[in-house]
Write a protein that holds these residues in place. Structure first.
Motif, PDB file in Angstrom:
ATOM      1  N   LEU A  59       0.861  -1.176   0.000  1.00  0.00           N
ATOM      2  CA  LEU A  59       0.000   0.000   0.000  1.00  0.00           C
ATOM      3  C   LEU A  59       0.898   1.227   0.000  1.00  0.00           C
ATOM      4  N   ILE A  60       0.603   2.173  -0.864  1.00  0.00           N
ATOM      5  CA  ILE A  60       1.333   3.449  -0.868  1.00  0.00           C
ATOM      6  C   ILE A  60       0.359   4.533  -0.423  1.00  0.00           C
ATOM      7  N   ILE A  61       0.617   5.113   0.745  1.00  0.00           N
ATOM      8  CA  ILE A  61      -0.229   6.190   1.252  1.00  0.00           C
ATOM      9  C   ILE A  61       0.489   7.507   0.979  1.00  0.00           C
ATOM     10  N   VAL A  62      -0.159   8.366   0.207  1.00  0.00           N
ATOM     11  CA  VAL A  62       0.437   9.644  -0.184  1.00  0.00           C
ATOM     12  C   VAL A  62      -0.031  10.719   0.795  1.00  0.00           C
ATOM     13  N   PHE A  63       0.931  11.372   1.438  1.00  0.00           N
ATOM     14  CA  PHE A  63       0.636  12.473   2.354  1.00  0.00           C
ATOM     15  C   PHE A  63       1.043  13.795   1.713  1.00  0.00           C
ATOM     16  N   LYS A  64       0.216  14.816   1.895  1.00  0.00           N
ATOM     17  CA  LYS A  64       0.561  16.167   1.463  1.00  0.00           C
ATOM     18  C   LYS A  64       1.006  16.955   2.679  1.00  0.00           C
ATOM     19  N   GLN A  65       1.991  17.801   2.481  1.00  0.00           N
ATOM     20  CA  GLN A  65       2.571  18.578   3.577  1.00  0.00           C
ATOM     21  C   GLN A  65       2.203  20.052   3.408  1.00  0.00           C
ATOM     22  N   ALA A  66       1.534  20.612   4.408  1.00  0.00           N
ATOM     23  CA  ALA A  66       1.202  22.034   4.351  1.00  0.00           C
ATOM     24  C   ALA A  66       2.449  22.893   4.535  1.00  0.00           C
ATOM     25  N   TYR A  67       3.409  22.377   5.270  1.00  0.00           N
ATOM     26  CA  TYR A  67       4.658  23.074   5.540  1.00  0.00           C
ATOM     27  C   TYR A  67       5.651  22.051   6.059  1.00  0.00           C
ATOM     28  N   HIS A  68       6.892  22.449   6.189  1.00  0.00           N
ATOM     29  CA  HIS A  68       7.851  21.560   6.838  1.00  0.00           C
ATOM     30  C   HIS A  68       8.708  22.369   7.801  1.00  0.00           C
ATOM     31  N   ILE A  69       9.265  21.679   8.741  1.00  0.00           N
ATOM     32  CA  ILE A  69      10.106  22.322   9.748  1.00  0.00           C
ATOM     33  C   ILE A  69      11.555  21.997   9.447  1.00  0.00           C
ATOM     34  N   GLY A  70      12.344  23.029   9.212  1.00  0.00           N
ATOM     35  CA  GLY A  70      13.739  22.833   8.875  1.00  0.00           C
ATOM     36  C   GLY A  70      14.592  22.463  10.071  1.00  0.00           C
ATOM     37  N   GLU A  71      15.844  22.180   9.814  1.00  0.00           N
ATOM     38  CA  GLU A  71      16.768  21.820  10.879  1.00  0.00           C
ATOM     39  C   GLU A  71      16.945  22.955  11.882  1.00  0.00           C
ATOM     40  N   ASP A  72      16.649  24.176  11.426  1.00  0.00           N
ATOM     41  CA  ASP A  72      16.761  25.330  12.314  1.00  0.00           C
ATOM     42  C   ASP A  72      15.510  25.540  13.170  1.00  0.00           C
ATOM     43  N   GLY A  73      14.515  24.630  13.015  1.00  0.00           N
ATOM     44  CA  GLY A  73      13.279  24.747  13.780  1.00  0.00           C
ATOM     45  C   GLY A  73      12.259  25.684  13.167  1.00  0.00           C
TER      46      GLY A  73
END
Length: 311
Positions: free
Chosen positions: A213-227
């Motif tokens: 099963l491949i579940i595709v997630f969409k990301q509204a934003y991401h948090i970088g290594e700098d937080g």
């Protein structure tokens, strides 16, 4: 005040004579209002916390976390303001020459025609063989989906590949519970009747039969290594395009799938799969070989003149 007293005095004989009719009318109105409210409550879909009380034992803990995600609901956390977030890529990012192969006109037409003929064989399949699929093929398929274009090259997607039988069984439990309510009351009789030609119900055995099963997630934003939260532009359409390329890659590999949109199961699936709050389920694709006795509806696609306007 004197006018009100005068009105009541003049009305007293009328009220004394017809009070029982007035009281009956008032009681009827109140009862009708109560019944209308109860009927509206009955027709309204229960929230996920109510649905989760009927969950099977092995998925009870996951479903109890699902507080009621509507297909069009927002993410759990507020999305970052793009004007406040730093850009994903530096403004001075260097550009490099792009010199792909330049085939002849005849070669362009041949490739386009052959790709259409290949994709025209694609069908949505709900009957899967348990025959194993090489994981290397799945990796290449997902890698291909990752080549999709995206807003500001944010690549706002995560592809969770599930091959573990126990996890697939839990996913089936979660989705079938929600699909039962979708078919029973949420979506209405017309929706159910419109789907009868594909012979589908709330039961989804292919979620366990298909090797992956491949579940595709969409990301509204991401948090970088700098937080810092980094905004994703056009993440809905970007992930949708990637999902389309994923479907094409699956077919190109000689495998089959069916596009599954697990309405109202998103939060439970996200919790089960350990994904962060900035991700939301967009689509689920079972992947495998078709069963020996697999069938599909005998339907035709629209001709070119009905889908293309050439100016």
């Amino acid at each position: 005040m004197d006018d009100a007293i005068s009105f009541l005095t003049r009305s007293a004989p009328f009220l004394a004579q017809y009070w029982h009719y007035l009281l009956a009318t008032l009681a009827t109105v109140v009862v009708a209002a109560i019944l209308a409210h109860l009927l509206a409550q009955e027709r309204r879909p229960k929230d996920e916390s109510e649905d989760s009380t009927t969950a099977r034992k092995k998925t009870q803990d996951i479903l109890s976390m699902d507080k009621g995600e509507h297909p069009l609901s927002e993410f759990d956390e507020e999305e970052p303001d793009p004007s406040l977030a730093p850009p994903l890529h530096a403004s001075d990012t260097p550009h490099v020459p792009y010199q792909p192969e330049r085939p002849s006109e005849e070669e362009v037409k041949r490739r386009a025609r052959e790709f259409y003929e290949q994709m025209n064989e694609r069908r949505s399949v709900r009957n899967f063989s348990p025959k194993p699929v090489p994981v290397e093929a799945i990796k290449s398929i997902v890698h291909t989906a990752g080549t999709s274009p995206s807003g500001a090259h944010s690549e706002p997607w995560t592809f969770v590949v599930v091959g573990d039988p126990k996890l697939k069984s839990q996913i089936r439990d979660i989705i079938e519970q929600e699909e039962y309510h979708n078919y029973d009351r949420r979506m209405g009789d017309k929706w159910v009747n419109d789907l009868k030609f594909v012979r589908t119900t709330h039961e989804k055995p292919y979620l366990e039969t298909a090797p992956y099963l491949i579940i595709v997630f969409k990301q509204a934003y991401h948090i970088g290594e700098d937080g810092q939260r980094y905004a994703h532009y056009y993440y809905e359409i970007s992930t949708a395009i990637a999902s389309g390329i994923l479907v094409a890659a699956i077919h190109n590999a000689g495998l089959v799938t069916v596009t599954t949109t697990p309405l109202n199961a998103g939060v439970a699936l996200r919790e089960l799969l350990g994904r962060p709050d900035n991700e939301k389920v967009m689509v689920l694709l079972p992947v495998g070989y078709p069963a020996e006795d697999a069938t599909v509806p005998d339907v035709k696609r629209k001709p070119l003149e009905q889908i293309m306007v050439l100016k």
